[in-house]
Design a protein around this motif. Structure first.
Motif, mmCIF file in Angstrom:
data_model
loop_
_atom_site.group_PDB
_atom_site.id
_atom_site.type_symbol
_atom_site.label_atom_id
_atom_site.label_comp_id
_atom_site.label_asym_id
_atom_site.label_seq_id
_atom_site.Cartn_x
_atom_site.Cartn_y
_atom_site.Cartn_z
ATOM 1 N N GLN A 190 -79.518 15.699 3.473
ATOM 2 C CA GLN A 190 -78.223 16.364 3.412
ATOM 3 C C GLN A 190 -77.959 17.179 4.681
ATOM 4 O OE1 GLN A 190 -78.483 18.558 -0.269
ATOM 5 N NE2 GLN A 190 -77.895 16.800 -1.520
ATOM 6 N N CYS A 191 -79.025 17.778 5.223
ATOM 7 C CA CYS A 191 -78.884 18.497 6.503
ATOM 8 C C CYS A 191 -78.556 17.527 7.629
ATOM 9 C CB CYS A 191 -80.173 19.255 6.823
ATOM 10 S SG CYS A 191 -80.478 20.680 5.769
ATOM 11 N N VAL A 192 -79.147 16.323 7.590
ATOM 12 C CA VAL A 192 -78.865 15.299 8.606
ATOM 13 C C VAL A 192 -77.393 14.914 8.560
ATOM 14 C CG1 VAL A 192 -79.324 12.921 9.316
ATOM 15 C CG2 VAL A 192 -81.223 14.407 8.649
ATOM 16 N N VAL A 193 -76.866 14.718 7.355
ATOM 17 C CA VAL A 193 -75.452 14.349 7.204
ATOM 18 C C VAL A 193 -74.554 15.477 7.707
ATOM 19 C CG1 VAL A 193 -73.629 13.782 5.549
ATOM 20 C CG2 VAL A 193 -75.901 12.783 5.276
ATOM 21 N N SER A 194 -74.858 16.723 7.312
ATOM 22 C CA SER A 194 -74.053 17.866 7.748
ATOM 23 C C SER A 194 -74.101 18.027 9.265
ATOM 24 C CB SER A 194 -74.558 19.148 7.072
ATOM 25 O OG SER A 194 -74.363 19.100 5.677
ATOM 26 N N PHE A 195 -75.302 17.857 9.841
ATOM 27 C CA PHE A 195 -75.447 17.962 11.292
ATOM 28 C C PHE A 195 -74.640 16.867 12.002
ATOM 29 C CE2 PHE A 195 -77.643 16.234 15.040
ATOM 30 C CZ PHE A 195 -77.505 17.313 15.905
ATOM 31 N N SER A 196 -74.674 15.648 11.459
ATOM 32 C CA SER A 196 -73.944 14.535 12.069
ATOM 33 C C SER A 196 -72.447 14.800 12.071
ATOM 34 C CB SER A 196 -74.255 13.236 11.317
ATOM 35 O OG SER A 196 -75.642 12.944 11.340
ATOM 36 N N ILE A 197 -71.936 15.352 10.963
ATOM 37 C CA ILE A 197 -70.508 15.670 10.876
ATOM 38 C C ILE A 197 -70.153 16.761 11.889
ATOM 39 C CG2 ILE A 197 -68.682 16.587 9.398
ATOM 40 C CD1 ILE A 197 -70.144 15.334 7.009
ATOM 41 N N ASN B 191 -89.083 2.342 -4.197
ATOM 42 C CA ASN B 191 -88.623 0.950 -4.142
ATOM 43 C C ASN B 191 -87.115 0.785 -4.007
ATOM 44 O OD1 ASN B 191 -91.288 -0.064 -4.525
ATOM 45 N ND2 ASN B 191 -91.107 0.308 -6.740
ATOM 46 N N ASN B 192 -86.360 1.878 -4.007
ATOM 47 C CA ASN B 192 -84.895 1.756 -4.027
ATOM 48 C C ASN B 192 -84.232 2.065 -2.686
ATOM 49 O OD1 ASN B 192 -84.856 0.998 -6.701
ATOM 50 N ND2 ASN B 192 -84.413 3.055 -7.478
ATOM 51 N N PHE B 193 -84.988 2.039 -1.605
ATOM 52 C CA PHE B 193 -84.385 2.304 -0.302
ATOM 53 C C PHE B 193 -83.407 1.202 0.119
ATOM 54 C CE2 PHE B 193 -88.082 5.216 0.714
ATOM 55 C CZ PHE B 193 -87.295 6.351 0.746
ATOM 56 N N ASP B 194 -83.502 0.070 -0.515
ATOM 57 C CA ASP B 194 -82.569 -1.019 -0.204
ATOM 58 C C ASP B 194 -81.350 -1.016 -1.113
ATOM 59 O OD1 ASP B 194 -83.936 -1.644 -2.504
ATOM 60 O OD2 ASP B 194 -84.261 -3.755 -1.984
ATOM 61 N N SER B 195 -81.224 0.031 -1.944
ATOM 62 C CA SER B 195 -80.108 0.116 -2.888
ATOM 63 C C SER B 195 -78.912 0.795 -2.226
ATOM 64 C CB SER B 195 -80.525 0.901 -4.138
ATOM 65 O OG SER B 195 -79.404 1.208 -4.940
ATOM 66 N N ILE B 196 -77.777 0.128 -2.213
ATOM 67 C CA ILE B 196 -76.551 0.711 -1.650
ATOM 68 C C ILE B 196 -76.109 1.899 -2.490
ATOM 69 C CG2 ILE B 196 -74.119 0.275 -1.146
ATOM 70 C CD1 ILE B 196 -74.831 -2.618 -0.580
ATOM 71 N N TYR B 197 -76.280 1.789 -3.805
ATOM 72 C CA TYR B 197 -75.886 2.877 -4.719
ATOM 73 C C TYR B 197 -76.672 4.149 -4.395
ATOM 74 C CZ TYR B 197 -75.346 5.533 -9.047
ATOM 75 O OH TYR B 197 -75.099 6.513 -9.969
ATOM 76 N N PHE B 198 -77.968 4.009 -4.107
ATOM 77 C CA PHE B 198 -78.806 5.159 -3.772
ATOM 78 C C PHE B 198 -78.305 5.852 -2.511
ATOM 79 C CE2 PHE B 198 -82.341 6.557 -1.007
ATOM 80 C CZ PHE B 198 -82.767 7.655 -1.737
ATOM 81 N N TRP B 199 -78.023 5.081 -1.465
ATOM 82 C CA TRP B 199 -77.575 5.677 -0.208
ATOM 83 C C TRP B 199 -76.172 6.249 -0.319
ATOM 84 C CZ3 TRP B 199 -81.001 7.213 2.928
ATOM 85 C CH2 TRP B 199 -82.203 6.514 3.085
ATOM 86 N N MET B 200 -75.341 5.652 -1.169
ATOM 87 C CA MET B 200 -74.011 6.224 -1.414
ATOM 88 C C MET B 200 -74.140 7.607 -2.031
ATOM 89 S SD MET B 200 -71.745 2.981 -2.775
ATOM 90 C CE MET B 200 -70.429 4.075 -3.300
ATOM 91 N N GLN B 201 -75.068 7.753 -2.991
ATOM 92 C CA GLN B 201 -75.286 9.060 -3.606
ATOM 93 C C GLN B 201 -75.841 10.061 -2.594
ATOM 94 O OE1 GLN B 201 -77.731 7.606 -7.028
ATOM 95 N NE2 GLN B 201 -76.346 8.834 -8.257
ATOM 96 N N MET B 202 -76.761 9.610 -1.762
ATOM 97 C CA MET B 202 -77.355 10.496 -0.753
ATOM 98 C C MET B 202 -76.304 10.981 0.244
ATOM 99 S SD MET B 202 -80.716 10.935 -1.139
ATOM 100 C CE MET B 202 -81.563 11.041 0.444
ATOM 101 N N VAL B 203 -75.477 10.063 0.726
ATOM 102 C CA VAL B 203 -74.428 10.439 1.678
ATOM 103 C C VAL B 203 -73.407 11.355 1.005
ATOM 104 C CG1 VAL B 203 -72.531 9.575 3.093
ATOM 105 C CG2 VAL B 203 -74.726 8.382 3.093
ATOM 106 N N MET B 204 -73.071 11.066 -0.245
ATOM 107 C CA MET B 204 -72.117 11.904 -0.974
ATOM 108 C C MET B 204 -72.655 13.326 -1.109
ATOM 109 S SD MET B 204 -70.520 11.360 -4.803
ATOM 110 C CE MET B 204 -70.035 9.673 -4.384
ATOM 111 N N VAL C 243 -72.211 15.009 2.283
ATOM 112 C CA VAL C 243 -70.802 15.331 2.531
ATOM 113 C C VAL C 243 -70.373 16.535 1.699
ATOM 114 C CG1 VAL C 243 -68.435 14.491 2.293
ATOM 115 C CG2 VAL C 243 -70.202 12.981 3.221
ATOM 116 N N CYS C 244 -70.830 16.566 0.439
ATOM 117 C CA CYS C 244 -70.512 17.714 -0.423
ATOM 118 C C CYS C 244 -71.111 18.992 0.142
ATOM 119 C CB CYS C 244 -71.042 17.476 -1.837
ATOM 120 S SG CYS C 244 -70.092 16.302 -2.823
ATOM 121 N N GLY C 245 -72.346 18.909 0.660
ATOM 122 C CA GLY C 245 -72.975 20.074 1.257
ATOM 123 C C GLY C 245 -72.201 20.598 2.443
#
Length: 335
Positions: free
Chosen positions: A54-61, A233-246, A249-251
């Motif tokens: 979440q810090c990575v996403v906030s820093f990127s923004i 095992n779920n690093f290839d899940s799009i749903y997982f990364w969508m939740q992580m990015v969300m 972004v919320c943070g």
């Protein structure tokens, strides 16, 4: 007269929209983080890694906004680089507090329910009074101390009732208390560090997230999350990364709407809005997760919420009274 009424109406509409955005984003952030930290759909027992991302996403923004100068017509993002030695030296102590604060907050949320989350982190006001006296030698009025005593009683009653209901988590509550302590220290030391970044809150957020990305790495290793990540095992899940990015972004968004709400209203209104939001969040959480709470549990929430709101109001009155006091002649040159 009509023009004045129109301006007043548009101002009220703006305030309503901003406060509504604060409520929606703040509550959504808590629920999204709870899903990431302890839901069966994610099943990733690595809370510090989730917080780090979440810090990575906030820093990127923040990095992108600093490059383009902000959002045209909405706000300007100040120029600055977190990699200056002078900036690192002055901001890094605060960034350590920031890292521990968000880490313990998410660790608390992992182990306690959303309904109890506010109570678990309700001692921030008490720590503010204690540290203001220890570090700044600022005294507090009796009525504010009385509000703190009521908050402590409400916290104790909430813990007791949560234990009786069988949903109490000692680990989560300890993390909540530490999170409250770190938030209090962070708030106090922010005032000292802000002049180093030209009073730019956005710049300080940018720097904190930049340094937290590095500071979290040893914490992730010490918490034993490397093995967990290796076997996930779920690093290839799009749903997982969508939740992580969300979650990231919320943070970032909660920082923006918090600053915006203070700007269009006042610090007191922000505190009252946050208290009311916490009440709505608690009620919503009990309905969402189908939790049944007894009367004393709800009483503990009302005590903490009411005492926190009264404390904020009393401090506002004291600040207004102090601002009206005449300044002695010998001190005017220093003010």
């Amino acid at each position: 007269m009509k023009e004045h009424q129109g301006d007043l109406c548009s101002r009220y509409v703006k305030i309503f929209i901003v406060v509504s955005c604060y409520w929606i984003i703040s509550i959504a952030t808590v629920f999204v983080n709870k899903t990431l930290l302890s839901s069966d759909s994610v099943k990733l027992d690595a809370p510090l890694f989730i917080t780090w991302f979440q810090c990575v996403v906030s820093f990127s923004i923040c990095f992108m906004l600093s490059r383009i100068g902000g959002v045209p017509g909405i706000f300007n993002f100040p120029k600055g680089s977190p990699w200056s030695f002078k900036v690192v030296r002055e901001v890094i102590p605060l960034s350590i507090m920031f890292t521990l604060m968000i880490a313990t907050n998410n660790m608390c949320l992992k182990y306690v329910g959303v309904a109890f989350y506010y109570i678990g982190r309700s001692l921030t006001t008490v720590f503010n009074v204690v540290f203001s006296w220890i570090l700044l030698r600022q005294t507090t009025s009796f009525r504010c101390v009385l509000c703190c005593a009521c908050i402590i009683f409400g916290f104790y009653l909430g813990v007791d009732q949560e234990n009786l209901l069988g949903s109490f988590s000692l680990v989560g509550t300890i993390y909540g208390v530490i999170g409250s302590l770190m938030l209090s220290l962070y708030s106090i030391f922010t005032k000292k560090v802000l002049p180093s970044v030209n009073q730019e809150v956005w710049l300080l957020s940018y720097y904190n997230n930049a340094y937290s990305i590095i500071l979290f790495l040893p914490l992730i290793v010490m918490n034993g999350e490397i093995g967990v990540l290796w076997n996930y095992n779920n690093f290839d899940s799009i749903y997982f990364w969508m939740q992580m990015v969300m979650g990231g972004v919320c943070g970032f968004a909660i920082g923006y709407v918090t600053s915006l709400q203070i700007k269009v209203t006042s610090p007191l209104t922000h505190n009252i809005s946050g208290t009311a939001k916490a009440c709505a969040q608690t009620v919503l959480a009990t309905q969402w997760y189908n939790e049944s709470k007894n009367a004393l549990w709800w009483t503990s929430n009302l005590i903490v919420l009411g005492s926190s709101a009264l404390y904020a109001r009393f401090k506002q009155i004291e600040m207004e009274e102090n601002s009206r006091k005449p300044v002695p002649e010998e001190k005017r040159s220093l003010v």
